[in-house]
Design a protein around this motif. Structure first.
Motif, PDB file in Angstrom:
ATOM      1  N   ALA A 115       0.834  -1.210   0.000  1.00  0.00           N
ATOM      2  CA  ALA A 115       0.000   0.000   0.000  1.00  0.00           C
ATOM      3  C   ALA A 115       0.866   1.257   0.000  1.00  0.00           C
ATOM      4  CB  ALA A 115      -0.932  -0.010   1.205  1.00  0.00           C
ATOM      5  N   LEU A 116       1.948   1.259   0.791  1.00  0.00           N
ATOM      6  CA  LEU A 116       2.843   2.415   0.820  1.00  0.00           C
ATOM      7  C   LEU A 116       3.464   2.639  -0.548  1.00  0.00           C
ATOM      8  CD1 LEU A 116       4.638   4.615   2.111  1.00  0.00           C
ATOM      9  CD2 LEU A 116       6.245   2.784   2.728  1.00  0.00           C
ATOM     10  N   TYR A 117       3.987   1.587  -1.149  1.00  0.00           N
ATOM     11  CA  TYR A 117       4.666   1.753  -2.435  1.00  0.00           C
ATOM     12  C   TYR A 117       3.684   2.178  -3.529  1.00  0.00           C
ATOM     13  CZ  TYR A 117       8.170  -0.832   0.186  1.00  0.00           C
ATOM     14  OH  TYR A 117       9.060  -1.244   1.148  1.00  0.00           O
ATOM     15  N   ALA A 118       2.469   1.649  -3.485  1.00  0.00           N
ATOM     16  CA  ALA A 118       1.467   2.056  -4.471  1.00  0.00           C
ATOM     17  C   ALA A 118       1.188   3.551  -4.364  1.00  0.00           C
ATOM     18  CB  ALA A 118       0.186   1.257  -4.290  1.00  0.00           C
ATOM     19  N   SER A 119       1.175   4.077  -3.144  1.00  0.00           N
ATOM     20  CA  SER A 119       0.922   5.516  -2.950  1.00  0.00           C
ATOM     21  C   SER A 119       2.088   6.365  -3.430  1.00  0.00           C
ATOM     22  CB  SER A 119       0.635   5.804  -1.475  1.00  0.00           C
ATOM     23  OG  SER A 119       1.825   5.706  -0.689  1.00  0.00           O
ATOM     24  N   LEU A 120       3.250   5.731  -3.644  1.00  0.00           N
ATOM     25  CA  LEU A 120       4.442   6.439  -4.104  1.00  0.00           C
ATOM     26  C   LEU A 120       4.690   6.254  -5.593  1.00  0.00           C
ATOM     27  CD1 LEU A 120       6.835   5.639  -1.116  1.00  0.00           C
ATOM     28  CD2 LEU A 120       5.790   7.831  -1.656  1.00  0.00           C
ATOM     29  N   GLY A 121       3.718   5.675  -6.294  1.00  0.00           N
ATOM     30  CA  GLY A 121       3.845   5.555  -7.738  1.00  0.00           C
ATOM     31  C   GLY A 121       4.341   4.207  -8.225  1.00  0.00           C
ATOM     32  N   TRP A 122       4.523   3.243  -7.318  1.00  0.00           N
ATOM     33  CA  TRP A 122       4.930   1.910  -7.730  1.00  0.00           C
ATOM     34  C   TRP A 122       3.720   1.138  -8.237  1.00  0.00           C
ATOM     35  CZ3 TRP A 122       9.918  -0.383  -7.180  1.00  0.00           C
ATOM     36  CH2 TRP A 122      10.895   0.467  -6.632  1.00  0.00           C
ATOM     37  N   GLU A 123       3.957   0.246  -9.196  1.00  0.00           N
ATOM     38  CA  GLU A 123       2.886  -0.568  -9.770  1.00  0.00           C
ATOM     39  C   GLU A 123       3.162  -2.043  -9.535  1.00  0.00           C
ATOM     40  OE1 GLU A 123       2.719   0.443 -13.884  1.00  0.00           O
ATOM     41  OE2 GLU A 123       1.742   2.378 -13.530  1.00  0.00           O
ATOM     42  N   LEU A 124       2.092  -2.813  -9.368  1.00  0.00           N
ATOM     43  CA  LEU A 124       2.221  -4.256  -9.205  1.00  0.00           C
ATOM     44  C   LEU A 124       2.682  -4.873 -10.521  1.00  0.00           C
ATOM     45  CD1 LEU A 124       1.792  -6.747  -7.387  1.00  0.00           C
ATOM     46  CD2 LEU A 124      -0.535  -6.868  -8.284  1.00  0.00           C
ATOM     47  N   HIS A 125       3.790  -5.613 -10.463  1.00  0.00           N
ATOM     48  CA  HIS A 125       4.294  -6.312 -11.652  1.00  0.00           C
ATOM     49  C   HIS A 125       3.797  -7.755 -11.684  1.00  0.00           C
ATOM     50  CE1 HIS A 125       6.952  -7.231 -14.985  1.00  0.00           C
ATOM     51  NE2 HIS A 125       7.381  -8.300 -14.318  1.00  0.00           N
ATOM     52  N   SER A 126       3.834  -8.418 -10.536  1.00  0.00           N
ATOM     53  CA  SER A 126       3.330  -9.789 -10.445  1.00  0.00           C
ATOM     54  C   SER A 126       3.216 -10.180  -8.982  1.00  0.00           C
ATOM     55  CB  SER A 126       4.257 -10.789 -11.162  1.00  0.00           C
ATOM     56  OG  SER A 126       5.437 -10.995 -10.413  1.00  0.00           O
ATOM     57  N   LEU A 127       2.439 -11.229  -8.732  1.00  0.00           N
ATOM     58  CA  LEU A 127       2.452 -11.839  -7.411  1.00  0.00           C
ATOM     59  C   LEU A 127       3.787 -12.548  -7.206  1.00  0.00           C
ATOM     60  CD1 LEU A 127      -1.145 -13.379  -7.356  1.00  0.00           C
ATOM     61  CD2 LEU A 127      -0.385 -11.179  -6.459  1.00  0.00           C
ATOM     62  N   TYR A 128       4.140 -12.794  -5.936  1.00  0.00           N
ATOM     63  CA  TYR A 128       5.418 -13.424  -5.616  1.00  0.00           C
ATOM     64  C   TYR A 128       5.187 -14.330  -4.413  1.00  0.00           C
ATOM     65  CZ  TYR A 128      10.493 -13.712  -4.767  1.00  0.00           C
ATOM     66  OH  TYR A 128      11.793 -14.132  -4.586  1.00  0.00           O
ATOM     67  N   SER A 129       5.012 -15.617  -4.681  1.00  0.00           N
ATOM     68  CA  SER A 129       4.616 -16.567  -3.637  1.00  0.00           C
ATOM     69  C   SER A 129       5.799 -17.421  -3.206  1.00  0.00           C
ATOM     70  CB  SER A 129       3.477 -17.454  -4.138  1.00  0.00           C
ATOM     71  OG  SER A 129       2.335 -16.680  -4.442  1.00  0.00           O
ATOM     72  N   THR A 130       5.764 -17.833  -1.946  1.00  0.00           N
ATOM     73  CA  THR A 130       6.872 -18.555  -1.341  1.00  0.00           C
ATOM     74  C   THR A 130       6.385 -19.827  -0.670  1.00  0.00           C
ATOM     75  OG1 THR A 130       8.139 -16.532  -0.946  1.00  0.00           O
ATOM     76  CG2 THR A 130       8.694 -18.437   0.407  1.00  0.00           C
ATOM     77  N   ALA A 131       7.165 -20.901  -0.809  1.00  0.00           N
ATOM     78  CA  ALA A 131       6.913 -22.155  -0.095  1.00  0.00           C
ATOM     79  C   ALA A 131       8.243 -22.683   0.435  1.00  0.00           C
ATOM     80  CB  ALA A 131       6.257 -23.189  -1.008  1.00  0.00           C
ATOM     81  N   VAL A 132       8.162 -23.387   1.571  1.00  0.00           N
ATOM     82  CA  VAL A 132       9.361 -23.900   2.206  1.00  0.00           C
ATOM     83  C   VAL A 132       9.008 -25.138   3.027  1.00  0.00           C
ATOM     84  CG1 VAL A 132       9.134 -22.483   4.285  1.00  0.00           C
ATOM     85  CG2 VAL A 132      11.412 -23.255   3.565  1.00  0.00           C
ATOM     86  N   ILE A 133       9.976 -26.006   3.225  1.00  0.00           N
ATOM     87  CA  ILE A 133       9.852 -27.092   4.188  1.00  0.00           C
ATOM     88  C   ILE A 133      10.559 -26.627   5.455  1.00  0.00           C
ATOM     89  CG2 ILE A 133      10.382 -29.505   4.704  1.00  0.00           C
ATOM     90  CD1 ILE A 133      10.681 -29.928   1.658  1.00  0.00           C
ATOM     91  N   GLN A 134       9.825 -26.456   6.522  1.00  0.00           N
ATOM     92  CA  GLN A 134      10.427 -25.984   7.760  1.00  0.00           C
ATOM     93  C   GLN A 134      10.920 -27.154   8.594  1.00  0.00           C
ATOM     94  OE1 GLN A 134       7.537 -23.418   9.624  1.00  0.00           O
ATOM     95  NE2 GLN A 134       8.069 -21.697   8.307  1.00  0.00           N
ATOM     96  N   ALA A 135      11.932 -26.889   9.436  1.00  0.00           N
ATOM     97  CA  ALA A 135      12.462 -27.925  10.309  1.00  0.00           C
ATOM     98  C   ALA A 135      11.436 -28.286  11.386  1.00  0.00           C
ATOM     99  CB  ALA A 135      13.750 -27.439  10.965  1.00  0.00           C
ATOM    100  N   PRO A 136      11.365 -29.554  11.791  1.00  0.00           N
ATOM    101  CA  PRO A 136      10.432 -29.943  12.850  1.00  0.00           C
ATOM    102  C   PRO A 136      10.734 -29.209  14.137  1.00  0.00           C
ATOM    103  CG  PRO A 136      11.450 -31.874  11.806  1.00  0.00           C
ATOM    104  CD  PRO A 136      12.148 -30.675  11.273  1.00  0.00           C
ATOM    105  N   VAL A 137       9.699 -28.863  14.884  1.00  0.00           N
ATOM    106  CA  VAL A 137       9.878 -28.167  16.169  1.00  0.00           C
ATOM    107  C   VAL A 137      10.254 -29.193  17.218  1.00  0.00           C
ATOM    108  CG1 VAL A 137       8.777 -26.767  17.928  1.00  0.00           C
ATOM    109  CG2 VAL A 137       8.220 -26.419  15.512  1.00  0.00           C
TER     110      VAL A 137
END
Length: 237
Positions: free
Chosen positions: A215-237
């Motif tokens: 939201a901050l960057y959009a108010s400063l003139g930045w435009e959405l180029h693409s979504l950026y999704s992340t996945a990971v295998i986390q270590a067991p707790v």
């Protein structure tokens, strides 16, 4: 509640994160993603990206991020790669929606908080004046330049870095500390980073934003180029 259910809830937490149809349909430019990733690696002092599986691999070397595979879209090789990875803290980062990424992954992968690749091709609006109780600290260097907003006691209230790769300014690690938020410091910081880019004759910029930062960057003139999704295998707790 069992550990399995906890993991499943965590996996699903962001997979169905609401996105508008326009955002989901945006396709990332592989050249821009590649240049951004080079800049990210430079800013974070990691190994440079190497081509792998139709995207890139970065050997990050951190305790909770051994490596990351980055892809400019949902490519066929991603599912096969995901099935070969069993160790924790190797990340998949894809310019696609979280739901689309989850659909091709084995069950032990966890979807993380969504990100947004954004671009700047025009000058940002003017920033407000820096409040009197803060001061700027700017470090200029050929490779990585840094801007910090400090309190009169020398405490870091906000900070960010900028690097340059093939005519693109990569804005990285933009952060305002919680006690200093909502005072316009983020706007001042971003405008100062842009000024560094302008001095080098570079107008085009790229960054990956959090949901809050978008939201901050959009108010400063930045435009959405693409979504950026992340996945990971986390270590067991």
């Amino acid at each position: 509640m069992s550990a399995h259910l906890d993991a499943q809830q965590q996996r699903n937490q962001y997979a169905n994160y609401p996105e508008d149809e326009h955002a989901v349909l945006l396709q990332a430019d592989p050249d821009l993603v590649g240049r951004w990733l080079k800049g990210w690696a430079l800013a974070r002092d990691t190994a440079q990206p190497v081509a792998a599986h139709g995207g890139w691999r970065v050997d990050v070397g951190w305790p909770e991020q051994k490596a990351r595979h980055v892809f400019p879209g949902l490519l066929p090789d991603i599912a096969e790669l995901a099935h070969t990875i069993s160790e924790p803290w190797i990340f998949l980062k894809i310019c696609a929606s979280a739901a689309a990424l989850q659909a091709i992954l084995p069950a032990h992968w966890i979807i993380q908080r969504p990100g947004y690749m954004m671009t700047l091709a025009a000058s940002m609006p003017e920033a407000p004046d820096l409040p009197a109780e803060y001061q700027l600290d700017i470090t200029l260097a050929q490779s990585i330049s840094m801007v910090r907003v400090l309190t009169t006691d020398g405490e870091v209230a906000a900070s960010g870095r900028i690097v340059f790769v093939d005519g693109l300014a990569i804005y990285d690690s933009i952060e305002t500390q919680a006690p200093h938020q909502r005072r316009g410091l983020g706007r001042v910081l971003m405008k100062q980073l842009e000024a560094i880019a302008t001095e080098r004759g570079i107008k085009d910029g790229a960054l990956v934003a959090t949901p809050q930062g978008r939201a901050l960057y959009a108010s400063l003139g930045w435009e959405l180029h693409s979504l950026y999704s992340t996945a990971v295998i986390q270590a067991p707790v």
